[in-house]
Motif scaffolding. Structure first.
Motif, PDB file in Angstrom:
ATOM      1  N   ILE A  43      -4.386   5.574   6.538  1.00 48.14           N
ATOM      2  CA  ILE A  43      -3.276   4.804   7.117  1.00 48.14           C
ATOM      3  C   ILE A  43      -2.884   3.584   6.495  1.00 48.14           C
ATOM      4  O   ILE A  43      -1.577   3.408   6.469  1.00 48.14           O
ATOM      5  CB  ILE A  43      -3.918   4.312   8.621  1.00 48.14           C
ATOM      6  CG1 ILE A  43      -4.216   5.564   9.407  1.00 48.14           C
ATOM      7  CG2 ILE A  43      -2.727   3.634   9.339  1.00 48.14           C
ATOM      8  CD1 ILE A  43      -4.859   5.279  10.782  1.00 48.14           C
ATOM      9  N   ASN A  44      -3.662   2.881   5.821  1.00 43.82           N
ATOM     10  CA  ASN A  44      -3.327   1.892   4.706  1.00 43.82           C
ATOM     11  C   ASN A  44      -1.876   1.965   4.114  1.00 43.82           C
ATOM     12  O   ASN A  44      -1.041   1.200   3.898  1.00 43.82           O
ATOM     13  CB  ASN A  44      -4.445   1.631   3.875  1.00 43.82           C
ATOM     14  CG  ASN A  44      -4.200   0.516   2.930  1.00 43.82           C
ATOM     15  OD1 ASN A  44      -5.137   0.014   2.337  1.00 43.82           O
ATOM     16  ND2 ASN A  44      -3.093  -0.493   3.065  1.00 43.82           N
ATOM     17  N   GLY A 104      -3.978  -6.777   8.438  1.00 41.66           N
ATOM     18  CA  GLY A 104      -3.620  -5.288   7.716  1.00 41.66           C
ATOM     19  C   GLY A 104      -3.164  -4.385   9.092  1.00 41.66           C
ATOM     20  O   GLY A 104      -1.848  -4.175   8.975  1.00 41.66           O
ATOM     21  N   GLY A 105      -4.014  -4.118   9.957  1.00 43.66           N
ATOM     22  CA  GLY A 105      -3.323  -3.353  11.088  1.00 43.66           C
ATOM     23  C   GLY A 105      -2.271  -3.869  11.818  1.00 43.66           C
ATOM     24  O   GLY A 105      -1.306  -3.357  11.970  1.00 43.66           O
ATOM     25  N   CYS A 108       0.701  -5.333   9.697  1.00 43.77           N
ATOM     26  CA  CYS A 108       1.521  -4.234   8.993  1.00 43.77           C
ATOM     27  C   CYS A 108       2.218  -3.515  10.014  1.00 43.77           C
ATOM     28  O   CYS A 108       3.512  -3.047   9.629  1.00 43.77           O
ATOM     29  CB  CYS A 108       0.877  -3.230   8.094  1.00 43.77           C
ATOM     30  SG  CYS A 108       0.399  -3.839   6.520  1.00 43.77           S
ATOM     31  N   GLY A 109       1.933  -3.388  11.348  1.00 45.27           N
ATOM     32  CA  GLY A 109       2.454  -2.470  12.222  1.00 45.27           C
ATOM     33  C   GLY A 109       3.627  -3.458  12.684  1.00 45.27           C
ATOM     34  O   GLY A 109       4.934  -2.686  13.022  1.00 45.27           O
ATOM     35  N   THR A 112       6.304  -3.378   9.941  1.00 47.62           N
ATOM     36  CA  THR A 112       6.838  -2.175   9.547  1.00 47.62           C
ATOM     37  C   THR A 112       8.187  -1.930  10.697  1.00 47.62           C
ATOM     38  O   THR A 112       9.161  -1.530  10.316  1.00 47.62           O
ATOM     39  CB  THR A 112       5.786  -0.897   9.990  1.00 47.62           C
ATOM     40  OG1 THR A 112       4.977  -0.667   8.878  1.00 47.62           O
ATOM     41  CG2 THR A 112       6.607   0.437  10.090  1.00 47.62           C
ATOM     42  N   TRP A 136       5.739  -7.592   4.456  1.00 53.47           N
ATOM     43  CA  TRP A 136       4.768  -6.345   4.920  1.00 53.47           C
ATOM     44  C   TRP A 136       3.999  -5.994   3.412  1.00 53.47           C
ATOM     45  O   TRP A 136       2.715  -5.490   3.751  1.00 53.47           O
ATOM     46  CB  TRP A 136       5.906  -5.182   5.203  1.00 53.47           C
ATOM     47  CG  TRP A 136       5.228  -3.904   5.043  1.00 53.47           C
ATOM     48  CD1 TRP A 136       4.553  -3.221   6.183  1.00 53.47           C
ATOM     49  CD2 TRP A 136       5.229  -2.783   3.998  1.00 53.47           C
ATOM     50  NE1 TRP A 136       4.233  -2.026   5.793  1.00 53.47           N
ATOM     51  CE2 TRP A 136       4.420  -1.669   4.582  1.00 53.47           C
ATOM     52  CE3 TRP A 136       5.679  -2.999   2.596  1.00 53.47           C
ATOM     53  CZ2 TRP A 136       4.294  -0.457   3.685  1.00 53.47           C
ATOM     54  CZ3 TRP A 136       5.323  -1.592   2.136  1.00 53.47           C
ATOM     55  CH2 TRP A 136       4.679  -0.628   2.569  1.00 53.47           C
ATOM     56  N   LEU A 140      -0.175  -5.696   3.618  1.00 52.59           N
ATOM     57  CA  LEU A 140      -0.722  -4.603   3.195  1.00 52.59           C
ATOM     58  C   LEU A 140      -1.925  -4.666   2.355  1.00 52.59           C
ATOM     59  O   LEU A 140      -2.850  -3.937   2.418  1.00 52.59           O
ATOM     60  CB  LEU A 140       0.288  -3.912   2.222  1.00 52.59           C
ATOM     61  CG  LEU A 140       0.081  -2.190   2.115  1.00 52.59           C
ATOM     62  CD1 LEU A 140       0.365  -1.304   3.410  1.00 52.59           C
ATOM     63  CD2 LEU A 140       0.956  -1.655   1.144  1.00 52.59           C
ATOM     64  N   TYR A 143      -5.947  -5.006   4.079  1.00 55.32           N
ATOM     65  CA  TYR A 143      -6.821  -3.680   3.878  1.00 55.32           C
ATOM     66  C   TYR A 143      -7.804  -4.041   2.788  1.00 55.32           C
ATOM     67  O   TYR A 143      -8.758  -3.218   2.693  1.00 55.32           O
ATOM     68  CB  TYR A 143      -6.362  -2.477   3.848  1.00 55.32           C
ATOM     69  CG  TYR A 143      -5.453  -2.139   5.229  1.00 55.32           C
ATOM     70  CD1 TYR A 143      -6.165  -1.438   6.136  1.00 55.32           C
ATOM     71  CD2 TYR A 143      -4.061  -2.212   5.372  1.00 55.32           C
ATOM     72  CE1 TYR A 143      -5.487  -0.908   7.398  1.00 55.32           C
ATOM     73  CE2 TYR A 143      -3.466  -1.864   6.728  1.00 55.32           C
ATOM     74  CZ  TYR A 143      -4.276  -1.293   7.476  1.00 55.32           C
ATOM     75  OH  TYR A 143      -3.632  -0.930   8.752  1.00 55.32           O
ATOM     76  N   TYR A 200      -0.734   1.919  12.130  1.00 56.09           N
ATOM     77  CA  TYR A 200      -1.208   0.907  11.794  1.00 56.09           C
ATOM     78  C   TYR A 200      -2.244   0.295  12.990  1.00 56.09           C
ATOM     79  O   TYR A 200      -3.000  -0.377  12.740  1.00 56.09           O
ATOM     80  CB  TYR A 200      -0.083  -0.046  11.141  1.00 56.09           C
ATOM     81  CG  TYR A 200       0.219   0.145   9.911  1.00 56.09           C
ATOM     82  CD1 TYR A 200      -0.714   0.009   8.730  1.00 56.09           C
ATOM     83  CD2 TYR A 200       1.572   0.155   9.511  1.00 56.09           C
ATOM     84  CE1 TYR A 200      -0.308   0.252   7.500  1.00 56.09           C
ATOM     85  CE2 TYR A 200       1.868   0.518   8.238  1.00 56.09           C
ATOM     86  CZ  TYR A 200       1.129   0.528   7.323  1.00 56.09           C
ATOM     87  OH  TYR A 200       1.434   0.709   5.939  1.00 56.09           O
ATOM     88  N   SER A 203      -4.987   1.999  13.369  1.00 50.36           N
ATOM     89  CA  SER A 203      -5.999   1.564  12.090  1.00 50.36           C
ATOM     90  C   SER A 203      -6.746   0.182  12.545  1.00 50.36           C
ATOM     91  O   SER A 203      -8.148   0.080  12.435  1.00 50.36           O
ATOM     92  CB  SER A 203      -5.571   1.464  10.904  1.00 50.36           C
ATOM     93  OG  SER A 203      -4.575   0.055  10.814  1.00 50.36           O
TER      94      SER A 203
END
Length: 217
Positions: A43-44, A104-105, A108-109, A112, A136, A140, A143, A200, A203
């Protein structure tokens, strides 16, 4: 330049090499959390390989030419390199899992979605779109601690655990464009961007369950 003397690999027979190869598969059964780590790793960077397939065309429709997007795209990964160092430090301070989940999760969500909606909300303002895209790219790197977390799940066979992560790093090259190709015709650009954002967020949830042995006692 490294002057250390490395011990020769003792597992030199064909049988031993085959065992190590199989171990890279069986470890996900013996330690399911390694499999979770591999999924999170996929997913990363899935969006990283999905974005170039449809985002330039979408942004061009909002007054951001492809040449400008390419400049932003290059800057994204400059920020990513710098944030790699930052999140390695942050991971040691607030915990590897927390860094992956929140920066990260979730990070980034959210960014995005912003990459999609900001061109509409701000009339294709290059500076605002560029800023959120660079953010973003930085998030990233949230992660990064995954490479330390997953091998720490096992006492032995750390190489097998890393092989799962390496597989997870390679699969997005296929998974990202596949998501766009399969879904964009039916759910459009907005649907694809939401799928990537939801991945994201998923994750972040999966990372919650990747606990170290000492944390489960």
């Amino acid at each position: 330049m490294n002057k250390d003397k490395l011990e020769p690999n003792q597992g030199s027979s064909v049988k031993e090499k085959l065992y190590e190869l199989i171990k890279g598969v069986t470890i996900v059964k013996e330690e399911p959390k390694v499999l979770l780590g591999g999924i999170v790793r996929v997913i990363n960077t899935t969006a990283q390989f999905a974005f170039p397939v449809f985002l330039p065309t979408y942004l061009a429709g909002h007054g951001i030419p492809t040449s400008t997007w390419l400049a932003i795209w290059g800057t994204i990964f400059t920020s990513n390199i710098l944030f790699n160092l930052f999140f390695g430090y942050i991971g040691d301070k607030i915990g590897w899992r927390n860094t992956i989940m929140y920066f990260g999760g979730i990070g980034c969500g959210v960014t995005t979605l912003a990459i999609y909606y900001f061109p509409e909300w701000f009339n294709g303002n290059i500076w605002i779109v560029g800023l959120v895209a660079i953010l973003w790219g930085g998030l990233l790197a949230g992660y990064v601690p995954l490479s330390a977390l997953v091998p720490s799940l096992v006492k032995e066979d750390k190489g097998a655990a890393m092989s799962v992560l390496n597989l997870g790093a390679g699969l997005p090259v296929f998974v990202g464009p596949a998501i766009v190709g399969l879904l964009i015709g039916s759910i459009g650009n907005v649907g694809v961007i939401w799928v990537l954002a939801i991945l994201y967020f998923v994750s972040a949830i999966l990372t919650k369950f990747i606990t170290l042995p000492e944390e489960t006692k």
